[in-house]
Write a protein that holds these residues in place. Sequence first.
Motif, PDB file in Angstrom:
ATOM      1  N   ALA A  40      27.776 129.757  35.741  1.00 39.06           N
ATOM      2  CA  ALA A  40      27.881 131.011  35.155  1.00 39.06           C
ATOM      3  C   ALA A  40      28.797 131.872  35.733  1.00 39.06           C
ATOM      4  O   ALA A  40      28.739 132.956  36.152  1.00 39.06           O
ATOM      5  N   ILE A  41      30.151 131.509  35.457  1.00 35.62           N
ATOM      6  CA  ILE A  41      31.271 132.369  35.581  1.00 35.62           C
ATOM      7  C   ILE A  41      32.429 131.760  34.594  1.00 35.62           C
ATOM      8  O   ILE A  41      32.649 130.554  34.448  1.00 35.62           O
ATOM      9  N   GLY A  42      33.504 132.681  34.510  1.00 35.27           N
ATOM     10  CA  GLY A  42      34.574 132.392  33.659  1.00 35.27           C
ATOM     11  C   GLY A  42      35.535 133.327  33.623  1.00 35.27           C
ATOM     12  O   GLY A  42      35.333 134.269  34.515  1.00 35.27           O
ATOM     13  N   TYR A  43      36.590 133.512  32.723  1.00 34.56           N
ATOM     14  CA  TYR A  43      37.467 134.330  32.961  1.00 34.56           C
ATOM     15  C   TYR A  43      37.107 135.797  32.331  1.00 34.56           C
ATOM     16  O   TYR A  43      37.667 136.883  32.791  1.00 34.56           O
ATOM     17  N   GLY A  44      35.964 135.998  31.886  1.00 37.17           N
ATOM     18  CA  GLY A  44      35.268 137.226  31.374  1.00 37.17           C
ATOM     19  C   GLY A  44      34.833 137.470  32.668  1.00 37.17           C
ATOM     20  O   GLY A  44      34.600 139.233  32.557  1.00 37.17           O
ATOM     21  N   ASP A  45      34.737 136.902  33.749  1.00 36.05           N
ATOM     22  CA  ASP A  45      34.205 137.579  35.054  1.00 36.05           C
ATOM     23  C   ASP A  45      35.780 138.058  35.832  1.00 36.05           C
ATOM     24  O   ASP A  45      35.406 138.611  37.082  1.00 36.05           O
ATOM     25  N   SER A  65      36.039 128.508  30.862  1.00 36.64           N
ATOM     26  CA  SER A  65      36.017 129.383  29.529  1.00 36.64           C
ATOM     27  C   SER A  65      35.589 130.772  29.775  1.00 36.64           C
ATOM     28  O   SER A  65      35.560 131.129  30.928  1.00 36.64           O
ATOM     29  N   MET A  66      35.284 131.612  28.602  1.00 37.88           N
ATOM     30  CA  MET A  66      35.020 133.074  29.062  1.00 37.88           C
ATOM     31  C   MET A  66      33.787 133.395  29.937  1.00 37.88           C
ATOM     32  O   MET A  66      33.883 134.024  30.898  1.00 37.88           O
ATOM     33  N   ARG A  70      31.471 143.206  34.630  1.00 36.13           N
ATOM     34  CA  ARG A  70      30.042 142.504  34.536  1.00 36.13           C
ATOM     35  C   ARG A  70      29.461 141.960  35.689  1.00 36.13           C
ATOM     36  O   ARG A  70      28.545 141.414  35.986  1.00 36.13           O
ATOM     37  N   VAL A  71      30.484 141.692  36.514  1.00 35.47           N
ATOM     38  CA  VAL A  71      30.194 141.176  37.877  1.00 35.47           C
ATOM     39  C   VAL A  71      29.432 142.109  38.980  1.00 35.47           C
ATOM     40  O   VAL A  71      29.688 143.273  38.932  1.00 35.47           O
TER      41      VAL A  71
END
Length: 357
Positions: free
Chosen positions: A270-275, A301-302, A351-352
Motif C-alpha cells: 500500500a504505497i505509490g506515487y500518491g504517497d 502506481s498511485m 496522506r502519509v
Amino acid sequence: MARATTARIHMDALRHNLARIRSAAPDSKVMAVVKADGYGHGLERVAQALAGADAFGVAAISDAQRLRAVGFSQGIVLLSGFDEAADLAQLRELSVVTVVHHPFQLAMLAEDSGSPISVWLKMDSGMHRLGFPPEQFPEAYRRLKAMPNVDDDIVCMSHFASSDEPGNPQTVSQLACFDAFLPADASVCSLANSAAVLAWPASHRQWLRAGGALYGLSVASGRTGSDFGLKPAMTLSTRLISTQQVRAGERVGYAGTYVCPEDMRIGVAAIGYGDGYPRNIRPGTPALLNGQRVPIIGRVSMDLMTVDLRSQPQAAVGDELILWGGGLPVEEIAEAAGTISYELTCSITRRVRFRED
C-alpha cells in the motif's frame, strides 16, 4: 482501517546529526535549516529535536510564523529575504533576520523608517543565483551600515555551488572570491552548508548553515549519510495488503512492463506515487521485507506497488515493507530514481502518517 503507509521520524537521529555537525566545527554557531517543512520531516517536530541549534533557517515568513506560534525563541533567518516593503513589519513582529541579496531590497530599506532590523548580506561568489556581485558587495555593505533602521551587526554570507564534490576547484575559487571582497570591518560570516561543514574546513566561519546533513542525508555524490557518521532521520514504510500466485509469462502492473519468468508469488504493498514514492523508479529497485531485500517489479502506481516474493515464501499480508531508512539508504533509492535524497524526503504527501520515535 487507516492506510498503512507511515513515515517514522527518529528524533534521536536528528539530535545525533546536530551533534555531528557541531563536532566538525566546534567553534562555530549552527543554523539548522528547516525549510520545506523540515526537508519533508515536519517543521515543528524537527525544530523540537533541533532546539539545541543556535538559529533556524527558513525560506518563507509563514515558516517563521509557525515556529513562533509554538514557542520557539531562537533566532530565525529568512534565507531568501523579503520581497516587498510590507514584509518588513512582519519580520519585526516575529524578530526574524532577513537576507539581503539584491539592490531592490536596499532601496526598500532606504525608504523604511521602522525600528532596526537584523540583516545577513549575501555575496554571489560564483553560484550565480542570489547575491550581490563581488565588486558591488562592499558598497552594499557600506550602505546597510549607514542605515539607522538596520542593526550594525551585519553577517556576510555566500553559498557554494559544488561543495559536495571534494577538491572541486569551484569551491576554492568561491572561497578566494569571498575573502577578497569581504569588507575589512566585517567580522561575522557564514559560508558552510552541510557539505562544506564536513569536507571544507576552510569554510568554517562564525556561522554554519546545516541542512540535509541534519536529516542524515548524504552530502556527496555516490555516498550515503552514514559514510559521514550521520543517522537517517526518516524511515518510510508500509505493509503488504495482498499476495498473489502468478504464472510464468503473465504480465504485472500497468502496461505489463514486468513479465513473470516463472510461476511466482508477488506481494502488493500500500504505497505509490500518491504517497511520494517515485513513479520512475528503476526496475528491480529494492525494498526491505522482514529485513531482507526484495525487488520492486512492474510500474509503481498511485496507491500500490508490487514486489517479487520468490526469496520470501513465508511473506504474508500485514508484513512490513520498508522503502527507505535504516538498512536501505534513501540515497540508493534516489539514485535509482535519477534524483537526490532531498527531493524524495520533501515529496512525501499529506496522506502519509507521520510518527515520532
